[in-house]
Design a protein around this motif. Structure first.
Motif, PDB file in Angstrom:
ATOM      1  N   TRP A  73       0.839  -1.194   0.000  1.00 23.43           N
ATOM      2  CA  TRP A  73       0.000   0.000   0.000  1.00 23.43           C
ATOM      3  C   TRP A  73       0.874   1.245   0.000  1.00 23.43           C
ATOM      4  O   TRP A  73       2.015   1.222   0.459  1.00 23.43           O
ATOM      5  CB  TRP A  73      -0.942   0.021   1.207  1.00 23.43           C
ATOM      6  CG  TRP A  73      -0.300  -0.317   2.519  1.00 23.43           C
ATOM      7  CD1 TRP A  73       0.681   0.360   3.174  1.00 23.43           C
ATOM      8  CD2 TRP A  73      -0.614  -1.448   3.342  1.00 23.43           C
ATOM      9  NE1 TRP A  73       0.995  -0.248   4.359  1.00 23.43           N
ATOM     10  CE2 TRP A  73       0.216  -1.365   4.482  1.00 23.43           C
ATOM     11  CE3 TRP A  73      -1.523  -2.501   3.232  1.00 23.43           C
ATOM     12  CZ2 TRP A  73       0.174  -2.314   5.510  1.00 23.43           C
ATOM     13  CZ3 TRP A  73      -1.568  -3.438   4.245  1.00 23.43           C
ATOM     14  CH2 TRP A  73      -0.732  -3.345   5.370  1.00 23.43           C
TER      15      TRP A  73
ATOM     16  N   ALA B  18       2.178   5.060   1.023  1.00 22.23           N
ATOM     17  CA  ALA B  18       2.263   5.853   2.254  1.00 22.23           C
ATOM     18  C   ALA B  18       1.336   7.055   2.144  1.00 22.23           C
ATOM     19  O   ALA B  18       1.158   7.635   1.060  1.00 22.23           O
ATOM     20  CB  ALA B  18       3.695   6.304   2.488  1.00 22.23           C
ATOM     21  N   LEU B  19       0.733   7.429   3.254  1.00 24.03           N
ATOM     22  CA  LEU B  19      -0.146   8.594   3.313  1.00 24.03           C
ATOM     23  C   LEU B  19       0.529   9.715   4.090  1.00 24.03           C
ATOM     24  O   LEU B  19       1.449   9.492   4.881  1.00 24.03           O
ATOM     25  CB  LEU B  19      -1.470   8.235   3.989  1.00 24.03           C
ATOM     26  CG  LEU B  19      -2.342   7.169   3.335  1.00 24.03           C
ATOM     27  CD1 LEU B  19      -3.564   6.899   4.215  1.00 24.03           C
ATOM     28  CD2 LEU B  19      -2.772   7.585   1.931  1.00 24.03           C
ATOM     29  N   THR B  20       0.043  10.920   3.874  1.00 26.27           N
ATOM     30  CA  THR B  20       0.469  12.072   4.659  1.00 26.27           C
ATOM     31  C   THR B  20      -0.786  12.791   5.150  1.00 26.27           C
ATOM     32  O   THR B  20      -1.917  12.478   4.737  1.00 26.27           O
ATOM     33  CB  THR B  20       1.319  13.046   3.825  1.00 26.27           C
ATOM     34  OG1 THR B  20       0.472  13.665   2.835  1.00 26.27           O
ATOM     35  CG2 THR B  20       2.475  12.320   3.143  1.00 26.27           C
TER      36      THR B  20
ATOM     37  N   SER C  54      -2.899  13.999   2.301  1.00 24.98           N
ATOM     38  CA  SER C  54      -3.436  13.068   1.312  1.00 24.98           C
ATOM     39  C   SER C  54      -4.914  13.364   1.043  1.00 24.98           C
ATOM     40  O   SER C  54      -5.679  13.693   1.961  1.00 24.98           O
ATOM     41  CB  SER C  54      -3.284  11.623   1.798  1.00 24.98           C
ATOM     42  OG  SER C  54      -1.913  11.266   1.852  1.00 24.98           O
TER      43      SER C  54
ATOM     44  N   ARG D 145      -6.726   3.649   0.373  1.00 25.38           N
ATOM     45  CA  ARG D 145      -5.785   2.946   1.277  1.00 25.38           C
ATOM     46  C   ARG D 145      -6.547   2.111   2.296  1.00 25.38           C
ATOM     47  O   ARG D 145      -6.195   0.951   2.556  1.00 25.38           O
ATOM     48  CB  ARG D 145      -4.879   3.972   1.977  1.00 25.38           C
ATOM     49  CG  ARG D 145      -4.147   3.474   3.210  1.00 25.38           C
ATOM     50  CD  ARG D 145      -3.138   2.386   2.879  1.00 25.38           C
ATOM     51  NE  ARG D 145      -2.544   1.835   4.087  1.00 25.38           N
ATOM     52  CZ  ARG D 145      -3.022   0.805   4.765  1.00 25.38           C
ATOM     53  NH1 ARG D 145      -4.137   0.199   4.354  1.00 25.38           N
ATOM     54  NH2 ARG D 145      -2.408   0.376   5.831  1.00 25.38           N
TER      55      ARG D 145
ATOM     56  N   LEU E  98      -2.195   7.918  11.126  1.00 24.94           N
ATOM     57  CA  LEU E  98      -1.261   7.912  10.003  1.00 24.94           C
ATOM     58  C   LEU E  98      -0.121   6.930  10.231  1.00 24.94           C
ATOM     59  O   LEU E  98       0.283   6.191   9.323  1.00 24.94           O
ATOM     60  CB  LEU E  98      -0.694   9.316   9.784  1.00 24.94           C
ATOM     61  CG  LEU E  98      -1.436  10.233   8.819  1.00 24.94           C
ATOM     62  CD1 LEU E  98      -0.828  11.628   8.849  1.00 24.94           C
ATOM     63  CD2 LEU E  98      -1.417   9.672   7.402  1.00 24.94           C
ATOM     64  N   LYS E  99       0.396   6.923  11.431  1.00 26.99           N
ATOM     65  CA  LYS E  99       1.504   6.016  11.743  1.00 26.99           C
ATOM     66  C   LYS E  99       1.102   4.564  11.535  1.00 26.99           C
ATOM     67  O   LYS E  99       1.850   3.769  10.944  1.00 26.99           O
ATOM     68  CB  LYS E  99       1.960   6.232  13.187  1.00 26.99           C
ATOM     69  CG  LYS E  99       3.107   5.321  13.615  1.00 26.99           C
ATOM     70  CD  LYS E  99       3.480   5.573  15.066  1.00 26.99           C
ATOM     71  CE  LYS E  99       4.580   4.603  15.502  1.00 26.99           C
ATOM     72  NZ  LYS E  99       4.930   4.796  16.946  1.00 26.99           N
TER      73      LYS E  99
ATOM     74  N   ASN F  67       0.655   3.612   7.880  1.00 29.96           N
ATOM     75  CA  ASN F  67       1.910   3.572   7.134  1.00 29.96           C
ATOM     76  C   ASN F  67       2.868   2.473   7.596  1.00 29.96           C
ATOM     77  O   ASN F  67       4.003   2.412   7.117  1.00 29.96           O
ATOM     78  CB  ASN F  67       2.606   4.931   7.219  1.00 29.96           C
ATOM     79  CG  ASN F  67       1.901   5.986   6.376  1.00 29.96           C
ATOM     80  OD1 ASN F  67       1.255   5.668   5.383  1.00 29.96           O
ATOM     81  ND2 ASN F  67       2.011   7.242   6.773  1.00 29.96           N
TER      82      ASN F  67
ATOM     83  N   PRO G  46       4.606  -0.790   7.231  1.00 29.86           N
ATOM     84  CA  PRO G  46       4.773  -1.601   6.013  1.00 29.86           C
ATOM     85  C   PRO G  46       4.046  -2.938   6.115  1.00 29.86           C
ATOM     86  O   PRO G  46       3.914  -3.519   7.196  1.00 29.86           O
ATOM     87  CB  PRO G  46       6.295  -1.799   5.927  1.00 29.86           C
ATOM     88  CG  PRO G  46       6.879  -0.695   6.744  1.00 29.86           C
ATOM     89  CD  PRO G  46       5.887  -0.437   7.848  1.00 29.86           C
TER      90      PRO G  46
END
Length: 484
Positions: A172, A174-176, A179, A187, A225-226, A229, A231
């Motif tokens: 997937w 990564a988002l911020t 986003s 996502r 968010l963490k 994201n 992996p």
């Protein structure tokens, strides 16, 4: 006190010996040579029975076993599989025995456990079962009985297959915080198939936050968010680690037990193998890990004083000074070694609250009440020195003593006396302190908790290393878990 029976002499005989005149003694005789020492008798030889002979499998059975060996990734024993040389004869049997043992008691040898991983799987010899399965042509049934018989393990196995598919199709993005909503929704849909294109983003975020054990605000905050994201390889590593821990569990759990999920900081009481109550807990901080273990709660201390452990006293209390400690209600008492220790008397401000649940273990941890209640409202509850603080200790104690007519309904009355006393439970209650960071919901959705102690990554690396040494079907996988 137990002691051997004493040799009993007849008192009149002893008196008679004492009264006999010297003339009655036997005449002196010349000394004789000492008797030869008795021959040394060698201890009996312990004869180890030869290993069970395994009959050669038929060609059809060999084909089935070779195909079965390809399923190591499905059971979380390796992150990736490779094609291997053709196995046959003793090499095939050796690989099958190794795989059977890994599925039943874990891939990682207990000699490679951390000391704080105090769960130990039962000994298991796969040879007799394999020999019978070949002789009776029941290999599928034998293999099906090797893995833990729990829905928790099966849910992880299905979840592992899902996350491996996600990995193999690219993972997937990564988002911020910037986003776009459609990117966030896409996502979320990778893990949550119930996400709908027109659904409110906050609703989908709340479901994700609940799966991660976060406060379901519906906002794309820093914590969310963490988690989003992390992996996919780390999620796979977590699932593998939790499947391995299931393999350490006994094949039958006591129907009445207390289970604490250390990572989620939740306690659940089971009666008749069904959960009857659950409550929030506070477990060990990352610097003071709560150990994984199993024991039995044998008693409850009502209005317990707190004998402050030396490590806590040295680090947190002695630096305050004696006068400050005394003002705060602590007592300083002498020790037999001419030292001093700190005791907090029982009372409403005691760090142990009004109840302490005792069980034998080498780490001196226990379940207990606490006067500090605010932490139970938090979603970050790993904050203790290693013991487990309970949200509803009185309710738990009442359930444990309800079978005793003299104690049923009396826990609060015992507390109200203010007296320190130990109450023996009518029956001991098994307790399991476990570290579950990945588990499936009833609908199959995977739930994750953070890995506060770093045990998931460490265990996944140990699984992969052990498989690389021992399993001919495993391929190196440097990205099983990131090391940061």
């Amino acid at each position: 006190m137990n002691r051997p029976d004493l040799i009993r002499f007849c008192i009149p005989s002893l008196l008679g010996l004492a009264a006999a005149p010297a003339l009655a003694q036997p005449p002196a005789v010349a000394p004789t040579l000492p008797s030869p020492a008795p021959p040394v008798v060698a201890p009996p030889t312990i004869v180890t029975p030869p290993p069970v002979q395994i009959p050669p499998p038929s060609p059809a059975q060999q084909a089935w076993l070779k195909e079965w060996l390809k399923g190591g990734t499905e059971q979380g024993l390796m992150a990736r599989r490779k094609a291997t040389r053709e196995l046959g004869g003793e090499a095939l049997i050796s690989a099958v025995l190794d795989r059977a043992k890994a599925l039943n008691t874990g891939r990682v040898d207990t000699a490679d456990f951390l000391n704080i991983w105090a769960l130990r799987p039962a000994a298991f010899d796969p040879r007799p079962g394999l020999a019978r399965a070949i002789a009776e042509d029941r290999l599928p049934q034998w293999a099906a009985g090797l893995t833990p018989p729990y829905s928790g393990y099966e849910g992880l196995r299905r979840g592992l297959a899902t996350y491996e598919r996600i990995r193999d199709t690219g993972g997937w993005p990564a988002l911020t915080a910037q986003s776009a909503p459609d990117a966030v929704r896409a996502r979320l849909a990778i893990e949550d198939k119930s996400v709908q294109p027109g659904e409110k983003l906050s609703d989908a975020l709340q479901r994700a936050q609940r799966r991660y054990g976060l406060n379901p605000t519906g906002l794309l905050d820093t914590r969310t968010l963490k988690e989003l994201n992390v992996p996919v390889d780390d999620r796979i590593a977590a699932i593998m680690a939790n499947m391995e821990r299931w393999r350490w569990m006994p094949r039958q759990l006591p129907v009445n037990r207390v289970q604490v999920n250390i990572a989620a900081a939740v306690l659940t009481l089971f009666e008749g193998d069904q959960p009857v109550t659950s409550m929030r807990a506070v477990t060990g901080s990352p610097d003071n890990a709560t150990p994984m273990l199993t024991s039995s709660i044998h008693s409850i201390v009502v209005n317990p004083p707190w004998n402050v452990p030396a490590s806590i006293a040295k680090k947190e209390l002695w630096p305050k000074g004696r006068a400050a400690l005394i003002r705060q209600g602590y007592k300083i008492v002498g020790t037999p070694e001419n030292g001093e220790r700190i005791v907090q008397p029982a009372g409403p401000n005691s760090a142990l609250g009004r109840l302490k649940f005792d069980f034998n273990n080498p780490f001196a941890v226990y379940l207990h009440d606490t006067p500090a209640r605010a932490k139970f409202a938090s979603y970050d509850r790993l904050a203790s020195h290693g013991c487990i603080r309970l949200e509803k200790p009185v309710a738990l104690a009442e359930l444990m003593v309800q079978s005793d007519p003299k104690l049923a309904g009396q826990v609060q009355s015992l507390i109200d006396t203010g007296k320190t006393q130990r109450v023996q439970l009518p029956q001991e209650v098994a307790v399991y302190l476990l570290y579950w960071t990945a588990f499936a919901s009833s609908n199959g959705a995977m739930n994750f908790r953070s890995d506060p102690y770093g045990w998931d990554k460490l265990l996944a690396q140990k699984i992969e290393a052990s498989s690389s040494r021992m399993d001919p079907t495993v391929a190196p996988a440097p990205t099983v878990a990131s090391k940061d």
